[in-house]
Design a protein around this motif. Structure first.
Motif, short mmCIF file in Angstrom:
data_model
loop_
_atom_site.label_atom_id
_atom_site.label_comp_id
_atom_site.label_asym_id
_atom_site.label_seq_id
_atom_site.Cartn_x
_atom_site.Cartn_y
_atom_site.Cartn_z
N SER A 152 44.62 55.27 57.05
CA SER A 152 43.65 54.46 58.02
C SER A 152 42.61 55.46 58.81
O SER A 152 41.57 55.05 59.15
CB SER A 152 44.06 53.67 59.32
N TYR A 153 43.14 56.65 58.87
CA TYR A 153 42.39 58.02 59.54
C TYR A 153 41.63 58.43 58.42
O TYR A 153 42.34 59.07 57.52
CB TYR A 153 43.32 59.02 60.31
N ARG A 154 40.42 58.35 58.29
CA ARG A 154 39.72 58.70 57.16
C ARG A 154 39.28 59.94 57.08
O ARG A 154 38.90 60.48 56.01
CB ARG A 154 38.54 57.74 56.85
N ASN A 155 38.91 60.88 58.00
CA ASN A 155 38.58 62.00 58.30
C ASN A 155 39.76 62.98 57.70
O ASN A 155 40.19 63.72 58.65
CB ASN A 155 38.14 62.30 59.47
N ILE A 156 40.07 63.02 56.60
CA ILE A 156 41.13 64.17 56.10
C ILE A 156 40.72 64.66 54.82
O ILE A 156 40.00 63.99 54.15
CB ILE A 156 42.23 63.26 55.95
N GLU A 157 41.36 65.86 54.74
CA GLU A 157 41.22 66.60 53.39
C GLU A 157 42.77 66.67 52.70
O GLU A 157 43.57 66.95 53.54
CB GLU A 157 40.51 67.85 54.11
N ILE A 158 42.70 66.45 51.47
CA ILE A 158 43.88 66.45 50.88
C ILE A 158 43.94 67.41 49.89
O ILE A 158 43.03 67.50 48.97
CB ILE A 158 44.25 64.96 50.10
N LEU A 159 44.74 68.35 50.26
CA LEU A 159 44.74 69.49 49.20
C LEU A 159 46.23 69.30 48.33
O LEU A 159 47.12 69.17 48.90
CB LEU A 159 45.19 70.78 50.11
N VAL A 160 46.04 69.33 47.16
CA VAL A 160 47.06 69.28 46.42
C VAL A 160 47.51 70.55 45.58
O VAL A 160 46.44 71.26 44.82
CB VAL A 160 46.98 68.12 45.15
N ILE A 161 48.69 71.23 45.88
CA ILE A 161 48.98 72.49 45.58
C ILE A 161 49.99 72.11 44.22
O ILE A 161 50.87 71.57 44.26
CB ILE A 161 49.58 73.21 46.48
N ASP A 162 49.32 72.60 43.09
CA ASP A 162 50.28 72.53 41.89
C ASP A 162 51.00 73.89 41.73
O ASP A 162 50.39 74.88 41.35
CB ASP A 162 49.38 72.23 40.84
N ASP A 163 52.51 73.99 42.09
CA ASP A 163 53.06 75.07 41.86
C ASP A 163 54.14 74.98 40.88
O ASP A 163 54.95 75.86 40.63
CB ASP A 163 54.02 74.93 43.00
N ASN A 164 53.68 74.22 39.50
CA ASN A 164 54.31 74.05 38.41
C ASN A 164 53.99 75.50 37.80
O ASN A 164 52.73 75.91 37.74
CB ASN A 164 54.01 73.16 37.65
N GLN A 165 55.01 75.93 36.96
CA GLN A 165 54.66 76.90 35.94
C GLN A 165 53.61 76.69 35.09
O GLN A 165 53.62 75.55 34.25
CB GLN A 165 56.19 77.25 34.99
N ALA A 166 52.70 77.61 34.92
CA ALA A 166 51.51 77.51 33.90
C ALA A 166 52.16 77.00 32.42
O ALA A 166 53.12 77.51 32.06
CB ALA A 166 50.67 78.66 33.78
N LEU A 167 51.37 76.13 31.92
CA LEU A 167 51.76 75.55 30.60
C LEU A 167 53.04 74.67 30.50
O LEU A 167 53.26 74.43 29.31
CB LEU A 167 51.89 76.87 29.51
#
Length: 186
Positions: A7-22
């Motif tokens: 409900s609080y709209r003033n947010i920044e969502i950072l998705v950090i992908d820590d998976n091994q490449a490939l």
């Protein structure tokens, strides 16, 4: 989705992908994130290799623009009011540089409500004696406090949340918002 539905709209969502490449997990995450590429509130960051959860959280902290930081693992959920309620709590309780809310634990469809632990202050003794029930997705910190304690120690591959809180409690106090606003899936 539970981060986007706040409900609080003033947010920044950072998705950090820590998976091994490939890896298959990386491919699945990339495909999922493709659905959100036009959402200006989401920033997708990929590590070049798997570094660990502490490193992923630190990447999110250092790349964030916000004054407040909250964490959400991919298998947990926030209630719609979580961010709004914690922002209001911190703004009204200036003695704290972080707060946590209560959690519901979901294990194989069985839910457990953790409402008997709702303490505030410097909780080092509770943390070290395994008496606290503060889960990472229930936390919200002022970014400056996290930076002051050097964020997460990336040498920890497990229990990095305990290490972070132990450092935090040396200097700061935490407040408890006694509402169930997080579901932790195990």
């Amino acid at each position: 989705e539970s981060a986007l539905n706040q409900s609080y709209r003033n947010i920044e969502i950072l998705v950090i992908d820590d998976n091994q490449a490939l890896s298959e997990h990386r491919k699945k995450t990339e495909a999922l994130m493709e659905e959100y590429k036009n959402n200006s509130r989401i920033k997708y960051i990929q590590h070049t290799k798997n570094l660990n959860g502490a490193a992923a959280r630190n990447t999110g902290i250092t790349n964030s623009k916000g004054e407040l930081i909250a964490f959400l693992d991919d298998d947990d959920e926030w209630e719609e009011q979580k961010i709004a309620r914690q922002v209001a709590y911190l703004l009204n309780n200036k003695i704290y540089d972080a707060c946590y809310c209560l959690s519901i634990k979901n294990t194989n469809g069985l839910t457990y409500s953790y409402s008997h632990y709702n303490k505030s202050g410097s909780l080092s003794a509770d943390l070290l004696s395994l008496q606290s029930e503060i889960y990472t997705p229930s936390l919200m910190f002022y970014k400056d406090a996290l930076l002051a304690i050097n964020c997460f120690d990336e040498a920890f591959t497990r229990h990095q949340d305990f290490e972070l809180l132990a450092k935090y409690f040396r200097t700061y106090k935490i407040g408890c918002l006694p509402e169930h606003l997080v579901t932790v899936h195990t």
